[in-house]
Design a protein around this motif. Structure first.
Motif, mmCIF file in Angstrom:
data_model
loop_
_atom_site.group_PDB
_atom_site.id
_atom_site.type_symbol
_atom_site.label_atom_id
_atom_site.label_comp_id
_atom_site.label_asym_id
_atom_site.label_seq_id
_atom_site.Cartn_x
_atom_site.Cartn_y
_atom_site.Cartn_z
ATOM 1 N N LEU A 9 0.828 -1.208 0.000
ATOM 2 C CA LEU A 9 0.000 0.000 0.000
ATOM 3 C C LEU A 9 0.862 1.259 0.000
ATOM 4 O O LEU A 9 0.558 2.242 -0.692
ATOM 5 N N LEU A 38 -5.365 5.450 9.235
ATOM 6 C CA LEU A 38 -6.294 4.460 8.685
ATOM 7 C C LEU A 38 -6.179 3.117 9.402
ATOM 8 O O LEU A 38 -5.082 2.678 9.747
ATOM 9 N N ILE A 40 -6.228 0.106 8.404
ATOM 10 C CA ILE A 40 -5.402 -0.925 7.769
ATOM 11 C C ILE A 40 -3.949 -0.847 8.238
ATOM 12 O O ILE A 40 -3.202 -1.824 8.186
ATOM 13 N N LYS A 80 -8.934 -8.432 -1.575
ATOM 14 C CA LYS A 80 -9.773 -7.556 -0.750
ATOM 15 C C LYS A 80 -9.167 -6.157 -0.579
ATOM 16 O O LYS A 80 -9.880 -5.183 -0.357
ATOM 17 N N LEU A 81 -7.835 -6.046 -0.675
ATOM 18 C CA LEU A 81 -7.172 -4.747 -0.468
ATOM 19 C C LEU A 81 -6.820 -4.025 -1.770
ATOM 20 O O LEU A 81 -6.237 -2.947 -1.735
ATOM 21 N N GLU A 83 -8.856 -2.622 -4.068
ATOM 22 C CA GLU A 83 -9.601 -1.368 -4.181
ATOM 23 C C GLU A 83 -9.108 -0.359 -3.147
ATOM 24 O O GLU A 83 -9.083 0.841 -3.407
ATOM 25 N N THR A 84 -8.712 -0.842 -1.986
ATOM 26 C CA THR A 84 -8.132 0.041 -0.969
ATOM 27 C C THR A 84 -6.869 0.699 -1.526
ATOM 28 O O THR A 84 -6.677 1.910 -1.375
ATOM 29 N N ALA A 87 -7.851 3.353 -3.902
ATOM 30 C CA ALA A 87 -8.387 4.511 -3.196
ATOM 31 C C ALA A 87 -7.268 5.354 -2.586
ATOM 32 O O ALA A 87 -7.293 6.592 -2.657
ATOM 33 N N LEU A 88 -6.256 4.703 -2.012
ATOM 34 C CA LEU A 88 -5.129 5.440 -1.447
ATOM 35 C C LEU A 88 -4.361 6.172 -2.544
ATOM 36 O O LEU A 88 -3.936 7.320 -2.356
ATOM 37 N N ILE A 124 -14.451 5.381 -6.843
ATOM 38 C CA ILE A 124 -13.320 5.700 -5.970
ATOM 39 C C ILE A 124 -12.734 7.054 -6.354
ATOM 40 O O ILE A 124 -12.448 7.901 -5.494
#
Length: 139
Positions: A9, A38, A40, A80-81, A83-84, A87-88, A124
């Motif tokens: 990330l 955040l 996460i 699962k991460l 899209e996260t 977004a970041l 997003i």
């Protein structure tokens, strides 16, 4: 090569910040805020941020660095991460207020490499624009 999901990330955010050749203060502040606040990143040691950023830069500077790092990010992020991560990336791009073409191209690469659905990506992106909207200052 596998890295932690935290590092993946952070790599995404660093790449967006560096895409135009200039890591701006608002972008760097945004990365720091994201890492510090955040959920996460709750189990991530923020003291590692500098080392993680340097590792990202080292890979980028190597032969075929962009493709290598995109592969590492995809391999290291659970679906699962993904899209996260996108977004970041959008939040860091929006923090600069006027993303350059290089940043927009990198976002497109992330969308494709991370298999982000176009409709989800648009949502997003729209959310990032809404979060970073400002009113013009009247003189």
């Amino acid at each position: 090569m596998m890295i932690s999901h935290h590092a993946a990330l952070i790599y995404v955010m660093v790449m967006v910040s560096a895409a135009d050749g200039n890591m701006t203060d608002p972008e760097l502040r945004m990365i720091g805020e994201i890492v510090n606040f955040l959920p996460i990143f709750r189990d991530y040691d923020p003291e590692l941020l500098t080392r993680t950023t340097a590792a990202c830069a080292e890979i980028l500077d190597s032969d075929d660095g962009l493709n290598r790092i995109l592969d590492v990010i995809k391999a290291s992020l659970p679906p699962k991460l993904r899209e996260t991560a996108y977004a970041l990336a959008c939040d860091v791009a929006a923090a600069d207020r006027d993303p350059h073409r290089e940043v927009m191209r990198l976002l497109e690469l992330f969308r494709h490499r991370l298999d982000i659905d176009r409709l989800a990506a648009a949502a997003i992106e729209r959310g990032a624009m809404a979060r970073f909207a400002i009113l013009p200052v009247h003189a």
